[in-house]
Structures are given as C-alpha cells and as structure tokens.
Design a protein around this motif. Structure first.
Motif, short mmCIF file in Angstrom:
data_model
loop_
_atom_site.label_atom_id
_atom_site.label_comp_id
_atom_site.label_asym_id
_atom_site.label_seq_id
_atom_site.Cartn_x
_atom_site.Cartn_y
_atom_site.Cartn_z
N LEU A 188 7.82 -53.20 -12.75
CA LEU A 188 8.91 -53.85 -12.01
C LEU A 188 9.21 -53.03 -10.77
CD1 LEU A 188 11.37 -54.54 -14.98
CD2 LEU A 188 9.81 -56.18 -13.89
N ALA A 211 3.74 -36.90 -6.80
CA ALA A 211 4.13 -38.10 -7.56
C ALA A 211 2.92 -38.69 -8.28
CB ALA A 211 4.77 -39.13 -6.63
N THR A 237 11.63 -44.17 -9.98
CA THR A 237 12.41 -44.92 -8.98
C THR A 237 12.56 -44.18 -7.65
OG1 THR A 237 14.34 -44.11 -10.21
CG2 THR A 237 13.70 -46.39 -10.58
N GLY A 238 11.87 -43.03 -7.49
CA GLY A 238 11.81 -42.41 -6.17
C GLY A 238 13.11 -41.76 -5.73
N PHE A 287 9.51 -33.68 7.08
CA PHE A 287 9.47 -35.13 7.26
C PHE A 287 9.85 -35.55 8.70
CE2 PHE A 287 11.46 -39.42 6.30
CZ PHE A 287 10.24 -40.08 6.23
N PRO A 344 3.84 -44.28 -5.56
CA PRO A 344 2.70 -43.46 -5.99
C PRO A 344 2.77 -43.06 -7.47
CG PRO A 344 3.44 -42.76 -3.82
CD PRO A 344 4.41 -43.80 -4.28
N PHE A 399 15.94 -35.62 0.84
CA PHE A 399 16.08 -36.83 0.02
C PHE A 399 16.86 -36.51 -1.26
CE2 PHE A 399 12.00 -37.17 2.28
CZ PHE A 399 12.25 -38.32 3.01
N ASP A 443 17.18 -41.41 1.31
CA ASP A 443 17.50 -40.50 2.41
C ASP A 443 18.84 -39.80 2.24
OD1 ASP A 443 15.87 -40.17 4.68
OD2 ASP A 443 16.13 -42.28 5.16
N ALA A 453 6.94 -49.08 -8.34
CA ALA A 453 5.50 -49.20 -8.03
C ALA A 453 5.14 -48.35 -6.83
CB ALA A 453 5.14 -50.67 -7.79
N ALA A 473 8.55 -39.66 -13.61
CA ALA A 473 7.55 -39.06 -12.72
C ALA A 473 7.93 -39.33 -11.27
CB ALA A 473 6.16 -39.66 -13.01
N GLN A 521 12.00 -57.27 -8.00
CA GLN A 521 12.80 -57.29 -9.24
C GLN A 521 13.55 -55.97 -9.33
OE1 GLN A 521 12.99 -59.97 -11.38
NE2 GLN A 521 11.75 -60.99 -9.80
N GLN A 565 16.63 -40.79 -6.99
CA GLN A 565 17.32 -42.03 -7.39
C GLN A 565 17.46 -42.02 -8.91
OE1 GLN A 565 17.71 -45.08 -5.08
NE2 GLN A 565 19.10 -45.44 -6.76
N GLU A 589 9.61 -38.54 -7.47
CA GLU A 589 10.77 -37.90 -6.86
C GLU A 589 11.96 -37.74 -7.81
OE1 GLU A 589 9.12 -36.84 -4.41
OE2 GLU A 589 9.74 -37.85 -2.58
N ALA A 611 11.58 -53.08 -6.94
CA ALA A 611 12.56 -53.77 -6.11
C ALA A 611 11.98 -54.17 -4.75
CB ALA A 611 13.77 -52.86 -5.90
C1 LIG Z 1 13.13 -43.97 3.26
C2 LIG Z 1 12.02 -43.04 2.85
C3 LIG Z 1 10.85 -42.96 3.59
C4 LIG Z 1 9.82 -42.10 3.23
N1 LIG Z 1 8.70 -42.05 3.99
C5 LIG Z 1 7.75 -41.13 3.69
C6 LIG Z 1 6.60 -40.97 4.52
O1 LIG Z 1 6.45 -41.69 5.50
N2 LIG Z 1 5.70 -40.00 4.21
C7 LIG Z 1 5.88 -39.18 3.12
O2 LIG Z 1 5.07 -38.29 2.88
N3 LIG Z 1 6.93 -39.32 2.30
C8 LIG Z 1 7.88 -40.26 2.57
N4 LIG Z 1 8.97 -40.36 1.77
C9 LIG Z 1 9.04 -39.52 0.58
C10 LIG Z 1 8.52 -40.38 -0.60
O3 LIG Z 1 9.62 -40.69 -1.41
C11 LIG Z 1 7.43 -39.73 -1.46
O4 LIG Z 1 6.50 -39.07 -0.72
C12 LIG Z 1 6.71 -40.72 -2.42
O5 LIG Z 1 6.71 -42.04 -1.95
C13 LIG Z 1 7.33 -40.60 -3.77
O6 LIG Z 1 6.73 -41.45 -4.68
P1 LIG Z 1 7.55 -42.04 -5.93
O7 LIG Z 1 6.61 -42.93 -6.65
O8 LIG Z 1 8.22 -40.95 -6.65
O9 LIG Z 1 8.73 -42.87 -5.28
P2 LIG Z 1 8.77 -44.13 -4.17
O10 LIG Z 1 7.57 -44.10 -3.37
O11 LIG Z 1 10.09 -43.97 -3.57
O12 LIG Z 1 8.71 -45.37 -5.15
C14 LIG Z 1 9.79 -45.73 -5.96
C15 LIG Z 1 9.76 -47.23 -6.14
O13 LIG Z 1 10.76 -47.56 -7.09
C16 LIG Z 1 11.37 -48.75 -6.69
N5 LIG Z 1 12.72 -48.76 -7.29
C17 LIG Z 1 13.72 -47.87 -7.12
N6 LIG Z 1 14.78 -48.20 -7.88
C18 LIG Z 1 14.43 -49.33 -8.53
C19 LIG Z 1 15.10 -50.17 -9.46
N7 LIG Z 1 16.33 -49.89 -9.91
N8 LIG Z 1 14.46 -51.28 -9.91
C20 LIG Z 1 13.20 -51.59 -9.50
N9 LIG Z 1 12.51 -50.81 -8.63
C21 LIG Z 1 13.12 -49.70 -8.17
C22 LIG Z 1 11.38 -48.74 -5.19
O14 LIG Z 1 11.40 -50.05 -4.66
C23 LIG Z 1 10.06 -48.01 -4.88
O15 LIG Z 1 9.02 -48.91 -4.61
C24 LIG Z 1 9.98 -41.25 2.09
C25 LIG Z 1 11.14 -41.34 1.33
C26 LIG Z 1 12.16 -42.23 1.69
C27 LIG Z 1 13.39 -42.27 0.85
#
Ligand SMILES: Cc1cc2nc3c(=O)[nH]c(=O)nc-3n(C[C@H](O)[C@H](O)[C@H](O)COP(=O)(O)OP(=O)(O)OC[C@H]3O[C@@H](n4cnc5c(N)ncnc54)[C@H](O)[C@@H]3O)c2cc1C
Length: 479
Positions: free
Chosen positions: A33, A337, A133-134, A179, A13, A285, A137, A11, A325, A93, A288, A327, A35
C-alpha cells in the motif's frame, strides 16, 4: 476487506526491496500500500500523471534519479510477482490506522485518488506487516518563511521530480546537510540561477568522521559530482551561513543571509540581502512514525536525539509480526533503505516459515546496514542545527502556520506560563493543532522548549479521513 500473508506499507526503496526479497525466496502473498501515485517513494519519485503542460517527460528527469538500475531490478521483481498473482501494488492508498487483530494486523486506508473528498475506505489484514513509511522534511521558522515562494528543499526537489517544475528563476538554498547539494544542482541544470547554497555548518566537522567517509568512498564520488555541477553553473556554496529572513509583500522577493560564529550564532553586521523569487530551506528529515507509534513499538533516539523505530539486526520491531525498514529506523538515504528492506524481507520469510533467503544475502545486507548507518550517523553529527537558529526570530514571526501562532505567543507560554515541552506549548497556544498536526512546527516547538526534538507524537488517526471511511473501517473490523 482483503487478506494477505504480508502487508508492506510504503513503496519506497525500503518497501520495494522487502517485496522483492519475499517474492524471490518464498511463496508468500504480498500487498503493498502506498499513498503516492506510483512506486518509488521520495528517492525514485516519478512524474505525476497530470504534471501539466510544462512538465518534463520522464527521460529528461533521468539526471535527478540515481541508481536507476536498482529501481529497475526491484520493479521487475514486483512486476513478476504481479504477473504470478502473488503481489498487489495499490497506489494512492493512505493507511490512516494500523491495529492488531487476532494473530495479525489490520490496516485501514483512504483512497487518495478520490481527492480531498476521499470517500472510499478499505481494510487489509495480514499476518506480518512492514512499516516503511519514510520521512518528511524538517523546517524551522524564520521571519518571512510563510511567504509564498519559500519552501523546504524537499519541496523544491519534489516539484522537480514529480512535475519537472523549477520553483523559481533566482533561488536561494539554505539549512544544513548534503541534501542541499542535489537540489541546488538539479535547479541549476534546469536553468534556474541558484544565487547561493548557504550551509550552516563548516566542513571541519567532517574531520572527525574520517572512518565513516573512508568506509563509504561512493558517497565522496556522489558529492564530487554535485560539486562539479555547481562549479560549472557558478553556484556559490558558502559554509557557516544561514538564511535569517525572507522579504516580500505578496511573495518572496529577497532573503537576508548572515554569517554564523563558531557557536552557531548569527554575527551582527554580517548580513547581506539578495534578490530571489524562490527559497528552499531544509534542516534534515523527520521519520514518519505515526503508524509505528500508535502500534506501540519500542523507539530509540538517534545520535541527534530524534526518535526512530528500534529494530533488531533483522529489522524486527518489539511487536511480533511487525517489521520496520528505511527512514523510520533512522534517516540514512536510499541505499540504506534498500539494505534494511532486504533484511526485513529475509526475516519475514523465515519467521512465517515459508522459505529462506540465502545466508550470503543476509550477511551482505548486515554489512551494508552497518557501513551505511555509520555514514548516516556521521551526517547527523556533522550537520547539527546551529545553536543560534532562533536568535533572529521576531515577536510576530509565525511558528505554527496552520493555527497562526506567533513566536511571541510561544515565548509567553514558555517564559510566563512554564510550558516545558512541545505538548504543553500546544495545550497553551494551539501550536500543532491544525491541519499538519505538528509535522511542520513540532520540531521547532521541541527545540524552543527543551532544546531537543521531543518524543514522536501519537496520532490515532494519522491522516484526515471522511466519516464514510471511518464507517468502512468499522465494517472491515467486524468481518
Ligand atoms: C520530500 C523529500 C524528498 C527527498 N528527495 C531525496 C532525493 O532527491 N535524493 C535522496 O537521496 N534522498 C531524498 N530524500 C530522502 C529519502 O527519504 C530517502 O533517501 C529514501 O527515499 C528513503 O526510502 P524509504 O523507503 O525509507 O522512504 P520513502 O522513499 O520516503 O518511501 C516511503 C513511502 O511510504 C509512503 N507512505 C508514507 N506514509 C504512508 C501511509 N500512512 N500510508 C501509505 N503510504 C505511506 C510514501 O508515499 C512513500 O512512497 C527525500 C526525502 C523527502 C522527505
């Protein structure tokens, strides 16, 4: 076991944008879902419910979060879907396994709200699945990096956003990439003295990226904002420098910083020592990919050689019904994202034959992805890991913290026993066999053996699960 039309894992971006698109342009049912303890992912991370007595209230965290308008709009759409009974958002979850079942997929989860004992498991089935799932680090070992007080920059940022906690009063920031700047700026605004930001690369590398910069003027503005904050708080930003050691007995008390030569190697005699009580180091990064790899979707290397999920121009993976979609498709920030999540939503709606997103939305999404992906690639080229990152490792420097494997042991596996990749180092030394399953040390093991990150690892069970949850999953699969 529950069933739904579409299952979104993550959940952040990307996941939220996908959910909003599906809700707006179809009648499909959606389960999200995640985590974490609430929606937002890393970028819009919210304060933890039990953030403690010194935690800041959400309003005080506003400066750490950008683009709140987009977040608010996406949440509004999600709330509307909930009110209509079409969307279920299940936080805390953790999906530990995603497998094909019949003409769809089944996700097995453990309930993270249960704490370390985590007993409850559940299964959700869907016709289409988004993996969003993003990333996590990326760390590299250096002498003293295992001292309390030494963290990743993402860890420092997570403490700030989730708990309102500044990790130290005198903090050094190092590594590479843009970053480093928001983390240093956030700490400075919270009253920490940031003794320096030590960026390993030089800004001249950006001269080759003029086109990507010209297409993304907003990124320049964002950078200028952080630079202004750092100037106001008198934070020195030094390029071509690297934190080569952390010192202390019970916790970190000082760091040594060295200048890097043009080849990216620490220059002998350039070192200086600074007193600190916290350190944040980040080398970018790592996507995942656990769930995507186990499902067997095609991957591709990004411009720095890291594996990411391969998708078509509407975020479809090589497996029918599986979309990706954010990271996981290549690290590129929240705006990218959101654009990819929107495209994935449009594709899901069309592929399941239950609606259609407007052509203009898809065209705009594609343009944004092209432009922002270009900028993300430029960042990777302008911020490589320096060639001499391992020059100052000492024989006793710990490489794998979980299994306490030293650099000497890893070197012996490579030089004396012929280990040619991270997997062989793991078999010979137990590097990557512990609790984190190589998420922390795997990148370093890849660089030390073959000078490249190495393939994403298959983890059939992507998180520690109690036997009770395994039993629940078996029952769910039989239904
Ligand atoms: C520790 C950290 C801090 C960051 N801080 C910043 C910041 O301050 N500013 C910035 O521009 N960018 C930051 N980033 C980069 C950030 O990843 C992206 O900018 C953006 O949030 C990516 O969106 P996303 O939806 O791809 O992934 P995310 O935002 O990472 O969302 C992925 C989601 O998937 C969930 N998830 C992962 N695996 C599972 C699973 N197996 N089951 C259930 N849920 C799961 C996670 O809980 C998370 O909520 C950060 C990255 C990390 C790793």
């Amino acid at each position: 076991m529950s069933t739904t039309d579409v299952l979104l894992i993550g959940a952040g971006p990307a996941g939220l944008a996908c959910a909003a698109t599906i809700l707006a342009h179809s009648d499909l049912s959606v389960v999200v879902l995640d985590a974490g303890h609430g929606p937002g992912g890393q970028y819009w991370r919210q304060p933890a419910p039990a953030a403690g007595p010194n935690a800041l209230v959400p309003g005080e965290l506003a400066d750490l979060h950008h683009d709140q308008t987009t977040f608010a709009e996406l949440l509004q759409e999600v709330q509307r879907g909930r009110a209509e009974g079409r969307l279920e958002l299940r936080s805390e979850q953790h999906v530990w396994s995603l497998v094909p079942v019949g003409d769809g997929y089944a996700a097995h989860t453990v309930d993270r709200a249960g704490g370390p004992s985590r007993t409850a498991g559940s299964t959700t089935r869907a016709r289409a699945v988004l993996v969003a799932t993003g990333a996590y680090d990326r760390a590299l070992p250096f002498p003293g990096w295992d001292l309390p007080g030494v963290m990743t920059v993402g860890g420092l940022q997570a403490l700030l956003k989730a708990g309102g906690v500044a990790a130290g009063r005198r903090v050094a920031i190092g590594g590479t990439g843009p970053f480093l700047l928001p983390v240093a700026a956030g700490l400075a605004r919270r009253g920490s003295t940031v003794v320096g930001v030590y960026e390993a690369n030089r800004p001249t590398l950006w001269l080759r990226e003029a086109r990507a910069v010209a297409r993304n003027p907003a990124k320049l503005g964002e950078g200028a904002g952080y630079a202004g904050t750092l100037i106001r708080h008198r934070v020195p930003v030094r390029t071509g420098r690297m934190i080569v050691a952390a010192h202390g007995t019970d916790r970190v008390e000082a760091v040594t910083v060295a200048r890097l030569d043009r080849a990216g190697r620490p220059v002998v005699g350039s070192e200086h020592r600074l007193a600190v009580d916290a350190v944040g180091v980040g080398w970018g990064f790592t996507p995942q990919l656990d769930l995507a790899v186990t499902l067997g979707v095609d991957r591709r290397p990004d411009v720095a050689g890291t594996e990411v999920v391969a998708v078509d121009d509407l975020q479809r993976t090589s497996r029918p019904g599986v979309y990706a979609a954010g990271e996981v498709c290549g690290v590129g920030g929240a705006a990218l994202a959101v654009a990819e999540g929107t495209l994935a939503g449009a594709a899901i709606v069309a592929d399941l034959g239950r609606g259609a997103a407007p052509e203009s939305l898809v065209r705009q999404g594609r343009r944004s992805v092209d432009r922002l992906r270009g900028f993300a690639d430029a960042i990777l080229r302008a911020h490589p890991v320096p060639a001499g990152w391992a020059d100052r490792l000492e024989p006793q420097t710990v490489v794998c913290r979980c299994e306490e494997v030293s650099y000497a042991a890893v070197r012996a596996a490579i030089d004396e026993r012929g280990a040619g990749d991270a997997r062989q180092v793991k078999q010979l030394t137990r590097t990557g066999m512990g609790w984190c399953q190589g998420r922390v040390c795997g990148y370093a093991a890849g660089l030390l053996t073959c000078g490249a990150p190495g393939p994403a690892v298959e983890r059939l069970v992507s998180a520690p699960v109690p036997l009770g949850a395994l039993a629940d999953a078996a029952a769910g699969s039989d239904d």
